[in-house]
Scaffold this motif. Structure first.
Motif, PDB file in Angstrom:
ATOM      1  N   ASN A 400      51.256  52.965 -22.890  1.00  0.00           N
ATOM      2  CA  ASN A 400      50.700  51.611 -22.873  1.00  0.00           C
ATOM      3  C   ASN A 400      51.511  50.684 -21.971  1.00  0.00           C
ATOM      4  O   ASN A 400      50.954  49.850 -21.244  1.00  0.00           O
ATOM      5  N   LEU A 401      52.851  50.838 -22.025  1.00  0.00           N
ATOM      6  CA  LEU A 401      53.716  50.022 -21.167  1.00  0.00           C
ATOM      7  C   LEU A 401      53.446  50.310 -19.694  1.00  0.00           C
ATOM      8  O   LEU A 401      53.409  49.391 -18.859  1.00  0.00           O
ATOM      9  N   LYS A 402      53.260  51.589 -19.356  1.00  0.00           N
ATOM     10  CA  LYS A 402      52.984  51.941 -17.968  1.00  0.00           C
ATOM     11  C   LYS A 402      51.647  51.358 -17.518  1.00  0.00           C
ATOM     12  O   LYS A 402      51.505  50.891 -16.384  1.00  0.00           O
ATOM     13  N   GLU A 403      50.694  51.363 -18.428  1.00  0.00           N
ATOM     14  CA  GLU A 403      49.378  50.796 -18.105  1.00  0.00           C
ATOM     15  C   GLU A 403      49.480  49.285 -17.910  1.00  0.00           C
ATOM     16  O   GLU A 403      48.914  48.727 -16.946  1.00  0.00           O
ATOM     17  N   ASP A 404      50.236  48.627 -18.830  1.00  0.00           N
ATOM     18  CA  ASP A 404      50.423  47.174 -18.708  1.00  0.00           C
ATOM     19  C   ASP A 404      51.184  46.827 -17.434  1.00  0.00           C
ATOM     20  O   ASP A 404      50.901  45.811 -16.775  1.00  0.00           O
ATOM     21  N   LEU A 405      52.153  47.663 -17.098  1.00  0.00           N
ATOM     22  CA  LEU A 405      52.970  47.439 -15.907  1.00  0.00           C
ATOM     23  C   LEU A 405      52.102  47.470 -14.646  1.00  0.00           C
ATOM     24  O   LEU A 405      52.283  46.662 -13.719  1.00  0.00           O
ATOM     25  N   ALA A 406      51.159  48.385 -14.616  1.00  0.00           N
ATOM     26  CA  ALA A 406      50.285  48.506 -13.440  1.00  0.00           C
ATOM     27  C   ALA A 406      49.352  47.303 -13.299  1.00  0.00           C
ATOM     28  O   ALA A 406      48.968  46.922 -12.182  1.00  0.00           O
ATOM     29  N   LYS A 407      49.006  46.676 -14.401  1.00  0.00           N
ATOM     30  CA  LYS A 407      48.074  45.538 -14.380  1.00  0.00           C
ATOM     31  C   LYS A 407      48.776  44.191 -14.184  1.00  0.00           C
ATOM     32  O   LYS A 407      48.159  43.232 -13.703  1.00  0.00           O
ATOM     33  N   GLU A 408      50.047  44.129 -14.579  1.00  0.00           N
ATOM     34  CA  GLU A 408      50.757  42.845 -14.583  1.00  0.00           C
ATOM     35  C   GLU A 408      50.969  42.327 -13.158  1.00  0.00           C
ATOM     36  O   GLU A 408      51.417  43.062 -12.278  1.00  0.00           O
ATOM     37  N   GLN A 409      50.673  41.030 -12.955  1.00  0.00           N
ATOM     38  CA  GLN A 409      50.837  40.404 -11.646  1.00  0.00           C
ATOM     39  C   GLN A 409      52.058  39.491 -11.593  1.00  0.00           C
ATOM     40  O   GLN A 409      52.649  39.301 -10.538  1.00  0.00           O
ATOM     41  N   ASP A 410      52.442  38.963 -12.733  1.00  0.00           N
ATOM     42  CA  ASP A 410      53.583  38.056 -12.775  1.00  0.00           C
ATOM     43  C   ASP A 410      54.873  38.842 -12.517  1.00  0.00           C
ATOM     44  O   ASP A 410      55.200  39.772 -13.276  1.00  0.00           O
ATOM     45  N   PRO A 411      55.646  38.482 -11.470  1.00  0.00           N
ATOM     46  CA  PRO A 411      56.860  39.235 -11.121  1.00  0.00           C
ATOM     47  C   PRO A 411      57.890  39.287 -12.251  1.00  0.00           C
ATOM     48  O   PRO A 411      58.539  40.318 -12.461  1.00  0.00           O
ATOM     49  N   ILE A 412      58.064  38.210 -12.968  1.00  0.00           N
ATOM     50  CA  ILE A 412      59.072  38.165 -14.032  1.00  0.00           C
ATOM     51  C   ILE A 412      58.653  39.090 -15.179  1.00  0.00           C
ATOM     52  O   ILE A 412      59.452  39.907 -15.668  1.00  0.00           O
ATOM     53  N   LYS A 413      57.386  38.956 -15.620  1.00  0.00           N
ATOM     54  CA  LYS A 413      56.900  39.806 -16.698  1.00  0.00           C
ATOM     55  C   LYS A 413      56.860  41.282 -16.270  1.00  0.00           C
ATOM     56  O   LYS A 413      57.113  42.188 -17.066  1.00  0.00           O
ATOM     57  N   LYS A 414      56.530  41.471 -14.984  1.00  0.00           N
ATOM     58  CA  LYS A 414      56.478  42.849 -14.464  1.00  0.00           C
ATOM     59  C   LYS A 414      57.860  43.493 -14.537  1.00  0.00           C
ATOM     60  O   LYS A 414      58.005  44.661 -14.906  1.00  0.00           O
TER      61      LYS A 414
END
Length: 430
Positions: A400-414
């Motif tokens: 799930n983290l890898k999936e969220d990581l691929a979708k995240e656009q915010d550099p800090i959250k990424k």
């Protein structure tokens, strides 16, 4: 004697199973397997297979003929075989199928007739089957190893029912089961040379002392070394076989101590450890290594149930190599729950028992290569998901983290997601 193949029509809950115990590929294709490994969850019948093979091979080796024409004995258990077994005896294949034996081009059936009795298999062509059961490690079996060799010599020399002088020279010729109650005579036979050496050693040292050589240590040493060349320590060769495994436990067979037949020493402190105070795994190694070291195992079948009992994985990984070193000309057949033991076998030497969709036991060969990672072995051959519920939850979270990581656009959250993903992956080696 080696087993070529086995077909079971019906044995307990096992039905219509075929086992081809030959190599299927490569240069050795068609040759008999050197070693065989049965894998399967509880109740699939691994131990039952060992018992079946032991029962029939030990009975076949003792089959007798009436007038060289008929198989003797209406009550012979071989009459109840529901299936087929093929054994290589010398250069000849013996086939047993439905109350009939075919051997050396002749066919024999059971008949209730009288006449002269001769063995089907000549004594000089016989080899034995030895069965080491899972309950081998017991207080009764260990007891004799707790005794002083001289005490053993004196005790059993005085007992009419056990003629020690005969036992010390005897060889175990018959098929033997090594379980939790092995006959004392068998252990005495296996320990015979060691006990005799201890007795002779004590007598020689007493003789040298009575000669007054204690005051001349140089001459004492010279006299003893001369005697030892003519009387080699019977324990030394055995120690060379067992010590490579024992050193992982920081112990070894001691060649100097005479308090026990096979003294065990702590390598760090040089303290002798009574065998009853050693680990369960150490006791198991002693009780299996000594028979394989002493017995004539040429062309024998050696059955071992749960050889991994009480042994740490690093010892399990090497165990089959040590067993084969002790009995290089035998065919080993083991039943195991250990992926470390199973990894010592080629995939075509592994036979996996499993329940099919109908609830019947089926069999297939292994797939993982020899020496494979135990996790891969568990997955591929044992059919076990090696992650428990906590590991599965962690793996789902990781995905799930890898999936969220691929979708995240915010550099800090990424970056935060990346750090969390890497940390979780490192923790579980995902």
């Amino acid at each position: 004697m080696k087993i070529l193949n086995l077909h079971i029509d019906q044995f307990r809950h096992l039905e219509n199973l075929d086992f081809d115990f030959t190599y299927q590929t490569g240069e050795r294709r068609g040759q008999i397997l050197d070693k065989i490994c049965f894998i399967g969850q509880s109740a699939t019948g691994k131990t039952g297979l060992l018992e079946l093979i032991y029962k029939h091979t030990s009975n076949i080796i003792n089959v007798e003929l009436i007038d060289n024409t008929y198989l003797a004995g209406l009550d012979n258990p071989l009459k109840n075989v529901n299936g087929e077994i093929n054994l290589l005896i010398g250069n000849e294949v013996l086939n047993l199928r439905n109350n009939k034996i075919i051997f050396k081009g002749e066919s024999y059936k059971f008949e209730n007739k009288g006449g002269s009795i001769t063995p089907l298999i000549p004594y000089q062509d016989r080899s034995e089957t030895f069965y080491f059961k899972a309950n081998l490690i017991s207080d009764k079996n260990i007891d004799i190893f707790t005794k002083n060799p001289i005490d053993l010599f004196e005790k059993y020399s005085d007992q009419n029912e056990i003629k020690l002088e005969y036992l010390l020279k005897n060889k175990i010729e018959s098929t033997t089961i090594f379980d939790d109650e092995v006959d004392t005579e068998i252990w005495l036979t296996l320990l015979g040379e060691i006990i005799q050496y201890r007795k002779n050693f004590t007598q020689k040292m007493s003789e040298l002392i009575h000669k007054g050589l204690l005051a001349d240590t140089k001459k004492l040493s010279s006299e003893f070394q001369k005697w030892q060349k003519e009387n080699p320590n019977a324990l030394e060769i055995f120690a060379k076989k067992l010590n490579p495994l024992l050193e992982k436990l920081n112990i070894e067979v001691d060649l100097v101590n005479t308090e026990f037949s096979i003294p065990i020493k702590n390598k760090r402190t040089d303290e002798i450890i009574p065998i009853q105070n050693t680990s369960t795994g150490t006791k198991g190694l002693l009780l299996s290594f000594l028979p394989l070291f002493k017995l004539n195992t040429t062309d024998s079948i050696i059955l071992i149930d749960e050889p991994e009992r009480s042994l740490y994985p690093d010892m399990q990984m090497e165990l089959m190599d040590h067993y084969q070193n002790l009995a290089p000309d035998a065919q080993f057949i083991v039943a195991t729950h250990s992926p470390f033991i199973a990894a010592s076998f080629e995939p075509e030497e592994r036979f996996i028992l499993y329940f099919n969709e109908d609830g019947k036991v089926a069999v297939r060969r292994g797939t993982s290569p020899i020496g494979d990672d135990p996790n891969d072995m568990l997955k591929n051959d044992f059919g076990v998901n090696y992650y428990n519920k906590f590991g599965e939850e962690a793996y789902k979270k990781y995905l799930n983290l890898k999936e969220d990581l691929a979708k995240e656009q915010d550099p800090i959250k990424k970056k935060e997601l990346l750090l969390e993903t890497v940390k979780l992956g490192d923790t579980y080696n995902f």
